[in-house]
Scaffold this motif. Structure first.
Motif: not given
Length: 217
Positions: A70-89
């Motif tokens: 399950v992926q439920a991670s979030a980061r408020m200290d990293v730009p969303s456009a960087e964090f989420y694609p990196a997590a997906a890959r």
């Protein structure tokens, strides 16, 4: 009983997913950035480990020996456009290395359509800060769609409102398609507890494959 690895297990959604999975008798590995700050469910059936959902090696190490993720991670200290694609890959690569085929990921309701071909995030007057965050989720979804063909993934998008953080689990929910689901007037706000039910349901009995779906009451 399955072994489920939960990334972002210390957040509002993640802690509920851990609790829901343990409630059903599953063994859970709760992956967090700082185990010392973890305040979610613990004890029998829960192992808390340090991990980075944007690092394929860390994902593979945490997920080894598990049946689903399950992926439920979030980061408020990293730009969303960087964090989420990196997590997906990292999830695509790391879960493949670990031999984990099923992933249920928490999405965002603003990417659901309010009219054919029109997402809520693209409507006039949508707040710019919320739009930037939503587009990070959109980039994550695009990575899953374009690069995640070998992974049996699903992105589950709750209603585009502030979810109820205090409501008790009812177990009630229904899945929709790619559109914002109509809410009953005067009805309850969808809760994190029931969002967790939906995520674990998709682990136990996969019904949706390689698609974003809405969930609500």
């Amino acid at each position: 009983m399955s072994r489920i690895v939960v990334f972002g297990a210390g957040g509002r959604a993640g802690t509920r997913v851990v609790a829901e999975a343990v409630r059903r008798g599953h063994e859970v590995t709760a992956v967090v950035r700082d185990p010392g700050r973890y305040a979610g469910p613990s004890g029998d059936g829960v192992s808390v480990v340090k991990g980075d959902v944007t690092d394929p090696g860390s994902v593979a190490e945490a997920a080894a020996g598990h049946d689903a993720a399950v992926q439920a991670s979030a980061r408020m200290d990293v730009p969303s456009a960087e964090f989420y694609p990196a997590a997906a890959r990292a999830l695509i690569g790391g879960l493949a290395r670990a031999g984990v085929a099923r992933l249920a990921a928490l999405g965002i309701g603003t990417l659901l359509e309010v009219a054919p071909g029109t997402r809520l995030v693209d409507t006039p007057g949508f707040p710019e800060d919320a739009r930037a965050f939503s587009l990070g989720h959109a980039a994550e979804l695009e990575v899953f769609q374009e690069e995640g063909g070998a992974l049996d993934w699903v992105v589950i998008a709750p209603p585009p409102v502030v979810l109820d953080d205090r409501a008790e689990r009812t177990g009630g929910h229904r899945f929709g398609g790619g559109e914002v689901m109509a809410a009953e007037e005067g009805g309850p706000v969808f809760s994190y507890a029931d969002l967790a039910v939906a995520l674990v349901d998709e682990i136990e009995q996969p019904r949706h494959h390689r698609v974003q779906v809405a969930v609500g009451y």
